[in-house]
Design an enzyme around this catalytic site. Structure first.
Site, PDB file in Angstrom:
ATOM      1  N   PRO A  48      12.179 -13.002   0.788  1.00 21.72           N
ATOM      2  CA  PRO A  48      11.017 -13.072   1.683  1.00 21.72           C
ATOM      3  C   PRO A  48      10.320 -11.717   1.816  1.00 21.72           C
ATOM      4  CG  PRO A  48      13.048 -13.075   2.953  1.00 21.72           C
ATOM      5  CD  PRO A  48      13.451 -13.174   1.510  1.00 21.72           C
ATOM      6  N   ARG A  49       9.002 -11.771   1.983  1.00 26.06           N
ATOM      7  CA  ARG A  49       8.240 -10.532   2.158  1.00 26.06           C
ATOM      8  C   ARG A  49       8.699  -9.777   3.388  1.00 26.06           C
ATOM      9  NH1 ARG A  49       5.550  -6.783  -0.676  1.00 26.06           N
ATOM     10  NH2 ARG A  49       3.707  -5.975   0.375  1.00 26.06           N
ATOM     11  N   LEU A  90      15.439  -4.734   1.878  1.00 29.77           N
ATOM     12  CA  LEU A  90      14.207  -4.003   1.592  1.00 29.77           C
ATOM     13  C   LEU A  90      14.417  -3.088   0.398  1.00 29.77           C
ATOM     14  CD1 LEU A  90      11.321  -3.455   2.749  1.00 29.77           C
ATOM     15  CD2 LEU A  90      12.325  -1.513   3.945  1.00 29.77           C
ATOM     16  N   GLY A  91      13.391  -2.986  -0.451  1.00 29.92           N
ATOM     17  CA  GLY A  91      13.422  -2.036  -1.553  1.00 29.92           C
ATOM     18  C   GLY A  91      14.287  -2.457  -2.718  1.00 29.92           C
ATOM     19  N   GLU A  92      14.546  -3.770  -2.866  1.00 29.35           N
ATOM     20  CA  GLU A  92      15.413  -4.213  -3.957  1.00 29.35           C
ATOM     21  C   GLU A  92      14.705  -5.123  -4.953  1.00 29.35           C
ATOM     22  OE1 GLU A  92      19.939  -3.849  -3.100  1.00 29.35           O
ATOM     23  OE2 GLU A  92      19.170  -5.660  -2.099  1.00 29.35           O
ATOM     24  N   GLU A 120       0.826  -1.202   0.000  1.00 25.21           N
ATOM     25  CA  GLU A 120       0.000   0.000   0.000  1.00 25.21           C
ATOM     26  C   GLU A 120       0.865   1.258   0.000  1.00 25.21           C
ATOM     27  OE1 GLU A 120      -0.153  -2.492   2.034  1.00 25.21           O
ATOM     28  OE2 GLU A 120      -2.212  -3.233   2.303  1.00 25.21           O
ATOM     29  N   ASN A 158       1.275  -8.202  -5.769  1.00 23.38           N
ATOM     30  CA  ASN A 158       1.006  -7.416  -6.960  1.00 23.38           C
ATOM     31  C   ASN A 158       1.809  -7.933  -8.167  1.00 23.38           C
ATOM     32  OD1 ASN A 158       0.427  -5.447  -8.820  1.00 23.38           O
ATOM     33  ND2 ASN A 158       1.402  -3.767  -7.697  1.00 23.38           N
TER      34      ASN A 158
END
Length: 655
Positions: free
Chosen positions: A499-500, A536-538, A289, A567
């Protein structure tokens, strides 16, 4: 001990007063005075026995005027200090002093009188119990009449009744409300006390207060609709959960789920100052989100250069993502991040009192009853963006039809991500629901550091790659089994696990035989089969590295939650072909659009994942055709963020 007693009494009264169905009896002139409309003010008087009940009037008045300032005159003795501590939770100010009595000296009365005069001249409302603090019961003392004459403001007598209630064995026979009752707030005609002959005024005030105890119906201009019983029970649960939630937050800190330095934000204590000017509050639960809101944040700041945005999230990963992306987008000075307070009424009240937004927008399915009620009580316009309502969530809300209808009617407007979501929301009671598009489809391609991409590509040396993105607990063993099957057909195969929740990286690497971890700066060697990318963010980097990706949170074997997918447009925009498990209810519309062009494959088992990956790696031409079809479907709807930004700014104009 006094503070503990005040906290307990205040918590009980908050429950009793908010769970009571109140009926207001007042004419328009009186209500204008009580709510401070157009800068008007008054002295409100009531018998001391009604003191525990009168807060209900202020709760109603503040719904119309959230900035209303209320001041109560109390005595200097211990009971007065207790009262001050109790009413502080409702932002009611106190002035210390006692009404003067004939033949007795004033207890700080002269100083209090001067203070009250100043407050009235500043347009604030003042309340006095003319028979307090020690009686005699229902005998008016001259203080209220003298103050009204000096200040030149009217006196509004009120009486408050509720059933069920209990009378205490005190000098005034104080009335104590019981929860979930019915009550009436009766306001008398405003009384003007002249400067000359003001002594007669306190007798008039006493008779007016006595008259309100009659059973005359009075004139009613407003009936305050009571929230459904389920909303009141939720409010009660949230209030009673305050202490357990404090303990839960500490436990989450110990597990690395919260930041100790910012734990106060989860209790509504701001760690930043509110900037001047207009402020819009946006709330997104987690990473997906949050990413979808980045184009909207850019559009808001571009359309209104003076605007500030308060962005709240509920997870550490989303906070870290914003800390990384906001400076890249040039928004670090305009967008302020705070962690979302939990759905505890007192914490939400504290949060809103500090930030004072002009408009509020929630994202997707963040329907928290106490949050929505707190925003509504302050009269703030509220919107729901990219609203999502799955079949499972619809069935749950249908068990509480009055609560769902009550919550959804508080939204000024709702934009749903699909026609199916809009139909479900309307069935639950939502009114103004539109479907302009999906914000997640409107997002731009995920960014990447080009130099880092080339460095990693060179290190991997052209090996065949299968990416498993956004995996959840329980899915990695299935992917490890798929890798074992696939490696027999694709020698040198590297499976990348992203992983999320990056904090799971160490455990995943250990279960995969000590696989290298991106979080530690490690790259896989030629003989290593797995690479855990627990950063994160990759995803922008990973979707460009691998031509194919399996999207997690979609297998029946996921240990936590019931799946729902992730998504698919994010990899599709970068030419990365997608497979998924069967559980994709959170992104049905996106997956259905990709199914139409055969650009996504459902792979429910390890064998199915291995077969799909082998086919796509062996046929680059087919893979490229499907990836291009997916890229065209996932092309951003560029106008949607700007359109929503204009609508949100319109809410602030109307606020």
């Amino acid at each position: 001990m006094l503070a503990v007693s005040a906290w307990g009494i205040g918590l009980y009264l908050d429950l009793a007063l908010r769970s009571t169905r109140w009926r207001l009896q007042a004419d328009a002139e009186t209500w204008a005075l009580l709510t401070g409309r157009d800068g008007r003010t008054a002295i409100v008087v009531f018998w001391h026995e009604y003191l525990p009940l009168v807060t209900a009037l202020w709760l109603l008045a503040r719904r119309e005027n959230p900035h209303l300032s209320l001041n109560v005159m109390i005595s200097r003795h211990r009971d007065g200090r207790l009262i001050a501590d109790v009413i502080r939770r409702w932002r009611i100010n106190t002035v210390t002093g006692s009404s003067a009595r004939a033949g007795k000296s004033e207890k700080g009365g002269a100083a209090a009188l001067r203070h009250l005069l100043g407050l009235l001249r500043d347009g604030q409302v003042v309340t006095i119990t003319p028979d307090g603090p020690r009686g005699p019961r229902r005998v008016t003392q001259p203080g209220s009449a003298r103050l009204a004459a000096l200040a030149g403001v009217p006196v509004v007598p009120i009486a408050v009744f509720c059933r069920p209630s209990r009378r205490l064995r005190s000098w005034d026979r104080m009335m104590l409300p019981l929860p979930f009752g019915r009550g009436t707030i009766r306001c008398g005609t405003p009384i003007t006390v002249p400067r000359q002959g003001w002594h007669a005024g306190f007798d008039v005030i006493g008779r007016a207060l006595d008259a309100l105890d009659d059973d005359q119906p009075g004139r009613r201009i407003a009936r305050v609709p009571a929230p459904p019983a389920s909303a009141r029970l939720w409010w009660l649960a949230g209030s009673l959960a305050e202490l357990p939630l404090r303990l839960l937050l500490r436990h989450r800190v110990a597990r690395g789920k919260e930041l100790a330095a910012r734990l106060g934000e989860r209790r509504g204590r701001a760690s930043l100052a509110r900037p001047p000017g207009r402020l819009i509050w946006l709330h997104a639960a987690s990473v997906g989100e949050t990413v979808s809101l980045l184009p909207l944040l850019q559009a808001l700041c571009r359309l209104d250069p003076a605007l500030h945005v308060l962005m709240t999230t509920g997870s550490l990963t989303s906070q870290r993502l914003l800390a990384q992306r906001l400076p890249e987008l040039g928004l670090a000075a305009r967008v302020l991040h705070q962690f979302m307070p939990l759905d505890v009424p007192r914490w939400l009240h504290r949060f809103l009192a500090h930030w004072r937004p002009q408009a509020v927008a929630l994202v997707e399915s963040e329907l928290w009853p106490n949050l929505i009620a707190a925003v509504h009580r302050r009269g703030l316009p509220l919107a729901l963006l990219n609203a999502r309502m799955s079949d499972r969530s619809t069935r749950r809300w249908q068990r509480l039809p009055r609560l769902s209808r009550d919550l959804l009617r508080h939204f000024s407007w709702i934009t749903a991500r699909s026609d199916e979501d809009a139909l479900r929301l309307r069935a639950l009671g939502a009114q103004d629901v539109q479907t302009p598009g999906d914000l997640k489809q409107a997002a731009s391609a995920l960014p990447v550091d080009a130099a880092e991409l080339e460095r990693v590509r060179a290190a991997l040396g052209g090996r065949p790659i299968l990416l498993a993105a956004c995996t959840h607990d329980g899915e990695e063993p299935v992917l490890a089994a798929a890798h074992a099957l696939l490696r027999l057909r694709q020698p040198g195969l590297l499976t990348i696990i992203a992983p999320r929740h990056p904090e799971r990286g160490a455990g995943i690497a250990g279960a995969l035989g000590g696989a290298p971890r991106r979080a530690l700066g490690e790259l896989p060697g030629p003989a290593q089969a797995f690479w855990v990318c627990d950063t994160l963010g990759e995803l922008g980097l990973l979707y460009r590295l691998s031509p194919i990706a399996f999207l997690g949170n979609s297998l029946q074997t996921a240990i936590r939650g019931a799946g729902g997918g992730h998504n698919p447009f994010e990899p599709a925009r970068l030419g990365c072909l997608v497979a998924t498990g069967p559980l994709t209810c959170n992104f049905n519309a996106a997956f259905e659009a990709l199914h139409w062009v055969e650009a996504v494959t459902v792979t429910p088992t390890a064998a199915a994942i291995a077969d799909w990956a082998d086919a796509m790696l062996n046929d680059p031409a087919l893979r490229a055709r499907r990836a291009e079809a997916a890229r065209l479907i996932a092309a951003p709807a560029s106008s949607l963020p700007v359109d929503l930004a204009r609508r949100l700014l319109g809410l602030t104009d109307a606020a």
